[in-house]
Write an enzyme that holds these catalytic residues in place. Structure first.
Site, PDB file in Angstrom:
ATOM      1  N   ASP A  61       0.819  -1.218   0.000  1.00 20.28           N
ATOM      2  CA  ASP A  61       0.000   0.000   0.000  1.00 20.28           C
ATOM      3  C   ASP A  61       0.851   1.267   0.000  1.00 20.28           C
ATOM      4  OD1 ASP A  61      -2.123  -1.888   0.486  1.00 20.28           O
ATOM      5  OD2 ASP A  61      -1.721  -1.733   2.634  1.00 20.28           O
ATOM      6  N   GLU A 268     -11.653  -0.042  -2.978  1.00 23.52           N
ATOM      7  CA  GLU A 268     -10.798   0.547  -1.942  1.00 23.52           C
ATOM      8  C   GLU A 268      -9.665   1.319  -2.604  1.00 23.52           C
ATOM      9  OE1 GLU A 268      -9.276  -2.698   0.384  1.00 23.52           O
ATOM     10  OE2 GLU A 268      -8.101  -3.533  -1.254  1.00 23.52           O
TER      11      GLU A 268
END
Length: 367
Positions: A61, A268
């Site tokens: 991420d 997301e």
């Protein structure tokens, strides 16, 4: 961050693939040109577009920013927790954040060590997921989602006088914040906006009109897709200035997506960047593993879907950031090249290219 029963290919030991730098301790890890075509890394002869930036720890991420002319990367820190995989991502039980930095893509990468530990967040319960960062007036802000002691995700903030930290967390989460994956964008006028949200394990489906319902489930295929959220940040960077709104993502006919449009709808990993006066909202489609983007004329949207930035990587999740450095644009992302396990990921970077009409050229992460 849902689980995927990934069938890993055979992965060579990292030391054989990357050489001695992968054996260096935390605090210093050197890479070569991270945008180069990689050597074969498995028994099938598979090649990767880019190499992991570090291999002494697992990272995912990646939220990248340029501060003081240097690239700082704020990733999740994956570890093998032993928690069984499930659709809510329970096995992603991160405990701390490390900050990475480098002068330029392809240069020496420094791991600055632990920037924030979950034990130092007073309101935190478990699962310290994907962060982002911002800077203004001599202070660096680290934004992070973590479940509170009632197992509900909210977004917290921590501060530091240095981009690498260490960061000191506020005693409470940002009021009215919820779900996961904060992205903080500074517009040209100096205003800051936060984009956030993630369905399934990220709990966004439980929030209707900003009210929490623990019994609320995922949308059915024929229902309208759940939309990400956004809010303007107050001048103190620790509160929302105004309401939490939905971010409208529309198809090219101006219509909203339905849950069944899961190769295009939001799941997301919000990210916002600006290119030639246009606002680019990018995100992951989750269960179909694309990184997509939509373009708008305002930071509030609406945003019109334009296509895929990055095709599916190895592993279940996909999460990214986009920055400009020295006249070039770069996409930071992750895959599971080092481990073959969806919960032990490694961050990478590759150059991003635009067409003359402003569209983004689709990237294939493997060759």
């Amino acid at each position: 961050m849902r689980a995927f029963r990934f069938s890993p290919v055979f992965i060579l030991p990292a030391a054989l693939v990357f050489g001695c730098y992968s054996c260096q301790p935390a605090g210093s890890s050197k890479s070569g040109d991270s945008t180069r075509t990689a050597i074969s890394a498995d028994s099938t002869g598979k090649k990767y577009l880019s190499q992991p930036l570090v291999s002494h720890i697992y990272t995912a991420d990646p939220s990248a920013h340029v501060f003081n002319g240097r690239i700082y990367i704020y990733p999740s820190h994956d570890t093998a927790t032993g928690i069984p995989e499930d659709d809510l991502g329970s096995h992603f039980d991160m405990k701390d954040f490390h900050v990475l930095s480098m002068d330029a893509v392809g240069g020496h990468v420094t791991d600055h060590g632990v920037a924030l530990d979950i034990k130092d967040i007073p309101w935190a319960g478990r699962q310290l997921w994907a962060p982002d960062a911002a800077y203004i007036n001599g202070t660096y802000y680290l934004y992070f989602p973590v479940k509170d002691k009632k197992d509900v995700f909210h977004i917290g903030v921590a501060t530091s006088p240095k981009p690498e930290g260490p960061f000191t967390a506020e005693k409470e989460p940002i009021p009215r914040s919820y779900s996961i994956d904060p992205c903080v964008f500074r517009d040209d006028d100096g205003k800051f906006y936060m984009y956030f949200g993630g369905i399934w394990g990220g709990q966004l489906q439980r929030w209707n009109r900003n009210q929490y319902d623990s019994a609320k489930g995922n949308r059915k295929p024929e229902e309208l897709a759940i939309l990400p959220r956004m809010a303007m940040l107050d001048k103190d960077m620790k509160h929302f200035d105004g309401p939490v709104d939905e971010v409208k993502i529309l198809d090219e006919k101006g219509q909203p997506f339905h849950e069944k449009d899961n190769d295009k709808r939001f799941f997301e990993a919000s990210w916002m960047h600006k290119y030639k006066g246009k606002y680019y909202f990018s995100y992951s489609t989750g269960d179909t593993h694309n990184l997509c983007y939509a373009i708008g004329d305002s930071p509030w949207g609406p945003f019109t879907y334009k296509g895929v930035i990055l095709k599916p990587v190895e592993g279940w999740t996909s999460h990214h950031s986009i920055i400009e450095k020295d006249g070039k644009w770069y996409l930071f992302y992750h895959d599971v090249q080092l481990s073959g396990k969806t919960y032990l990921r490694n961050v990478k970077v590759t150059e991003l290219h635009y067409n003359e009409d402003g569209s983004i050229q689709t990237i294939n992460p493997s060759l």
